[in-house]
Each structure stands twice: as structure tokens, then as C-alpha cells.
Write a protein that holds these residues in place. Sequence first.
Motif, PDB file in Angstrom:
ATOM      1  N   GLU A 121      33.444  57.113  -0.802  1.00  0.00           N
ATOM      2  CA  GLU A 121      32.813  56.397  -0.141  1.00  0.00           C
ATOM      3  C   GLU A 121      32.419  55.110  -0.920  1.00  0.00           C
ATOM      4  N   GLU A 148      31.058  65.342  -4.769  1.00  0.00           N
ATOM      5  CA  GLU A 148      31.254  64.334  -5.936  1.00  0.00           C
ATOM      6  C   GLU A 148      32.654  63.499  -5.610  1.00  0.00           C
ATOM      7  N   GLY A 175      32.133  62.341 -12.011  1.00  0.00           N
ATOM      8  CA  GLY A 175      31.789  61.777 -10.643  1.00  0.00           C
ATOM      9  C   GLY A 175      30.608  61.989 -10.259  1.00  0.00           C
ATOM     10  N   SER A 176      29.444  62.740 -10.883  1.00  0.00           N
ATOM     11  CA  SER A 176      28.360  62.901 -10.567  1.00  0.00           C
ATOM     12  C   SER A 176      27.710  61.623 -10.384  1.00  0.00           C
ATOM     13  N   ARG A 177      26.993  61.779  -9.403  1.00  0.00           N
ATOM     14  CA  ARG A 177      25.882  60.510  -9.228  1.00  0.00           C
ATOM     15  C   ARG A 177      24.646  60.896  -8.263  1.00  0.00           C
ATOM     16  N   GLU A 193      32.811  59.634  -4.276  1.00  0.00           N
ATOM     17  CA  GLU A 193      33.624  58.674  -5.033  1.00  0.00           C
ATOM     18  C   GLU A 193      34.391  57.758  -3.942  1.00  0.00           C
ATOM     19  N   ALA A 245      25.153  60.035   2.546  1.00  0.00           N
ATOM     20  CA  ALA A 245      25.380  60.379   0.997  1.00  0.00           C
ATOM     21  C   ALA A 245      24.385  60.884   0.017  1.00  0.00           C
ATOM     22  N   PRO A 246      24.552  61.673  -1.021  1.00  0.00           N
ATOM     23  CA  PRO A 246      23.423  62.041  -1.592  1.00  0.00           C
ATOM     24  C   PRO A 246      22.994  61.011  -2.361  1.00  0.00           C
ATOM     25  N   GLN A 247      21.486  61.004  -2.757  1.00  0.00           N
ATOM     26  CA  GLN A 247      20.875  60.162  -3.594  1.00  0.00           C
ATOM     27  C   GLN A 247      21.449  59.956  -5.035  1.00  0.00           C
ATOM     28  N   LEU A 307      29.536  71.282  -5.308  1.00  0.00           N
ATOM     29  CA  LEU A 307      29.389  69.922  -5.819  1.00  0.00           C
ATOM     30  C   LEU A 307      30.373  69.116  -6.061  1.00  0.00           C
ATOM     31  N   ASP A 365      32.912  69.389   8.038  1.00  0.00           N
ATOM     32  CA  ASP A 365      33.850  68.194   8.057  1.00  0.00           C
ATOM     33  C   ASP A 365      32.964  67.083   7.352  1.00  0.00           C
ATOM     34  N   ASP A 366      31.659  66.919   7.415  1.00  0.00           N
ATOM     35  CA  ASP A 366      31.003  65.756   6.950  1.00  0.00           C
ATOM     36  C   ASP A 366      30.675  65.991   5.463  1.00  0.00           C
ATOM     37  N   THR A 367      30.453  67.076   4.983  1.00  0.00           N
ATOM     38  CA  THR A 367      29.812  67.520   3.532  1.00  0.00           C
ATOM     39  C   THR A 367      30.773  68.362   2.750  1.00  0.00           C
ATOM     40  N   LEU A 373      21.479  62.614  -7.793  1.00  0.00           N
ATOM     41  CA  LEU A 373      21.030  64.183  -7.351  1.00  0.00           C
ATOM     42  C   LEU A 373      21.980  65.141  -7.812  1.00  0.00           C
ATOM     43  N   LEU A 374      23.428  64.791  -7.492  1.00  0.00           N
ATOM     44  CA  LEU A 374      24.389  65.628  -7.761  1.00  0.00           C
ATOM     45  C   LEU A 374      24.476  66.189  -9.513  1.00  0.00           C
ATOM     46  N   PRO A 402      36.338  62.480   6.364  1.00  0.00           N
ATOM     47  CA  PRO A 402      35.327  62.010   6.524  1.00  0.00           C
ATOM     48  C   PRO A 402      34.257  61.861   5.597  1.00  0.00           C
ATOM     49  N   ILE A 403      33.665  60.807   6.098  1.00  0.00           N
ATOM     50  CA  ILE A 403      32.465  60.453   4.952  1.00  0.00           C
ATOM     51  C   ILE A 403      31.370  61.291   5.237  1.00  0.00           C
ATOM     52  N   LEU A 404      30.547  61.625   4.052  1.00  0.00           N
ATOM     53  CA  LEU A 404      29.113  62.255   4.105  1.00  0.00           C
ATOM     54  C   LEU A 404      28.368  61.389   5.071  1.00  0.00           C
ATOM     55  N   ALA A 405      27.600  62.316   6.027  1.00  0.00           N
ATOM     56  CA  ALA A 405      27.053  61.607   7.098  1.00  0.00           C
ATOM     57  C   ALA A 405      25.809  60.860   6.287  1.00  0.00           C
ATOM     58  N   LEU A 415      23.271  69.538   2.164  1.00  0.00           N
ATOM     59  CA  LEU A 415      24.529  69.155   1.384  1.00  0.00           C
ATOM     60  C   LEU A 415      25.739  69.831   1.516  1.00  0.00           C
ATOM     61  N   LEU A 473      14.330  70.270  -9.778  1.00  0.00           N
ATOM     62  CA  LEU A 473      15.222  69.482 -10.327  1.00  0.00           C
ATOM     63  C   LEU A 473      14.278  68.537 -11.397  1.00  0.00           C
TER      64      LEU A 473
END
Lengths: 237, 180
Positions: B178, B172, A235-237, B176, A215-217, B168, B114-116, A220-221, A210-213, B85, B56
Motif C-alpha cells: 500500500e 506487513e 516491514g512492521s509499521r 508495504e 490500514a493498521p495504524q 502479522l 481478501d482485505d486483510t 501497531l504491527l 487487495p489492499i487493506l480496507a 486485522l 500494547l
Amino acid sequence: MTDHDHASGGTGKPHYSYSIEGLPAREELLFKSMVRVVGHKTCHEWLYSPQSPYLQVISEAISAGGGVAGLRKSQQVLVLGITRRDHHGFLGFPLRPDDLVAELDRLGNLMHAVSTMHEQPPTLTDLAHSVPAEATAVRLTRWPPAELLAAPGRIKLATLMTGRPMTIYNLQQSSGQSLAVCQDFMDALRNAKLLDVGNAATRPSAPSVPILAAAPQPGLLARIRQRLGLSIHAGSR
Amino acid sequence: MSEHKILFSGTTGAGKTTAIGAVSEIPPLSTDVRNTDTGLVKEMTTVGLDYGELTLDNGDKLRLYGTPGQKRFDFMWQILSKGALGVIILIDNRQNNPLADLDMYVQGFRQLIDDTACVVAVGRLETHPNPNLEQFSTHLASRGVLCPVLGVDVRDSPQVVQLLELLLLQLEMKTEIETL
């Protein structure tokens, strides 16, 4: 049919028989010659034997007409033709030695897996255990036991594999670990029967998770990593 | 300035408040009250939520929420899950049925998992070794969940950071995919 349990010709390698059907005489001769030429590179010894072979090499025309009838579970088919198809079980002309070696090794490993299971058809998990690891995208079937994760870095490697099917090269690229470390880990997982064949190659065409509902900005990560004092992952983005 | 959040959930007494305190840059805010639940062997318990935060480098805030542990507060789980997250599930192995506890949180946070991303961390394994990590992993697999399962001492800050790092890593990898 040649007995795979016996080495032949003094090479010490397991040997398998193959037959050829439906190819023009010139191409049949070419294929036999190339099998002999690459024989020192393959993991198995391949001997031409039209009687009850392990491997049936057939033309594209025969394949299109329905293939070979009455195949046993231990038998495999290799199609030769001119259509370019990027999947297992097919080789296109002109034959390339590296492709031929890779395909023969894959088929030999498959046959070995089947024969050692007393003629049981291979499952996806069996295939993951039999085909060359670096060429196959595999997925974790479950989180590994603690004893497999004791070596440094292995918890991260296992975590990376929870997301999508990966080859050793994918894992090496994502983790930044050496290829040897990734290979050792994959071997350990394979021996523990914790791998299954993934549905994606090195370049997955469709997400298998499943794809993130949302996606993080971007970035951000990496910022969170930095704040926690962690190294920045590729892969951090 | 944007705000982001990561959840710590799990059994009452598993150490959600302690885990947040181990990494938060502010003393964790808690809504602990005197426990009147005779089924719980602790003097204070969280009835609302715990809160900690990290700033941050661009000024964004990473908010760390500890959810109330009891099932009767599960309506809060859904509220807190929105936009999170990921979730770190802490299991207290001293409880009567830790695997059933795990089930409850997996079910309660299933959509988020499931989503994250999700990490399961089991505490007090040294004194209460059963069920072991292998049993937790097998149990999760039977529920169709594949995520890291580790033993943890939440009083040790690096171990809590490791849980966050594994979360994290999963994010990540999903990001990737996505972008492929």
C-alpha cells in the motif's frame, strides 16, 4: 538450425543459432563481435547461422513493421534499436555486454524450455521455471506442501510470498534471511512447480492484491509483535 | 487508547477458547453454555463469543475474539469482522467433513480474508490425519485463497503465537504494498 542437444566447440554448453535481419552492416558486425566476446559468460553458445535460426535478431524498423512472419513456436525474436525500452526482447544501442548476456541467457533458457516440451509453447509457469530466478518476480500458486516447509524459517518465507510477486532479492530483503536460504527455497518451489511469473518487477507499480480496507495504524504491527515477544520485522509499521 | 481486534473462528470444538487463553493476558471470557445440540459431542459450547486481550506498550488493547462456531450464528461473524486485522480459522479434523467446514468459514469471512489476512490451522492431525494439510492447501487454492495452512495444537502457547505471527507477516506485506 543447430541442435541444442549437442554441445559444440568443446564448451559443453548447449548451442543455438541466430540470424540478423535489417541491421546496417556495421551494427551487424558489432553484434556478432559482441556475442563472441561475451561467449565465455553466457549459459549457451550462440552461433551465427542465417538458415532457420532459433533466434532472429531484427532491427527496430522491422519490428515496427510487424516483425517476422511465420515464426515457429521454438523461435524467438530479439529487437535491436536505439529506443530505450525496459522489457525483455529488446536491446538498445549502445549495446552493453551485461545486458546482452542477460538477454541471451533468458532467450536460451526459453528455447530450452520450449524444446524440452516437444515444441509446446511455454506457459507462464514454464517461463517461471526457465528464466533466471533472481531476475524474475514470481508468485506462489498455492501454499506449499509440508515437506517443503520443514526447514527452519520456510513457513515465514512462504507466508511473505502469499502477498505479491517477489524476486529472490525482494524475499531476502523482506525476510532478513540470507540470499542462499532464499535461493534454496525458491529453487524448491520452482522444482515443485509452485511458482508463476508475477506481473510486477522488483518495484511493483501497482498492487496485485487487495489492499487493506483500513490500514493498521503506524507502529501497531510492531507493537503487537513486541507484546507477543516476536522479533520486529523490517516491514512492521 | 485505541482498540484493535483479531478473530479466531472455526469449527465447534476446534479450540478457539483454548487458543485465546494461550496468549491472552486475562483469563478468557466465554459465553459457554450447556450444549443441547445433539449433533455436537461436547458438554459446553460457545453461543456468543470468547474474549481475551493483550495490552500494547502504548496502552492500546488488542482484543482477541472467538466467534461462535455454528453456522446459525454467522450473523455474528459479519459483526465481528468489522475493523478486524485478520482471522485465524481453526479446523477440527475429527469432524465428519473438515473441508466442507473450511469452505463454510472461508465463505463466511471471505471479505475479511481478501482485505486483510488469514491463517488456517488444523487440529488433531495426529489422531485424524485425513484430510491432510496438502488437501487443505489444494482445496483453498481451488477457492482462490492463498494463505498459510498449518497443523496446530492450540494448547501449546508458542504454536498459537506462531499463528499470530504469520497473520502479522501478511499484514506487513500488504501494508508495504500500500505504501509503494
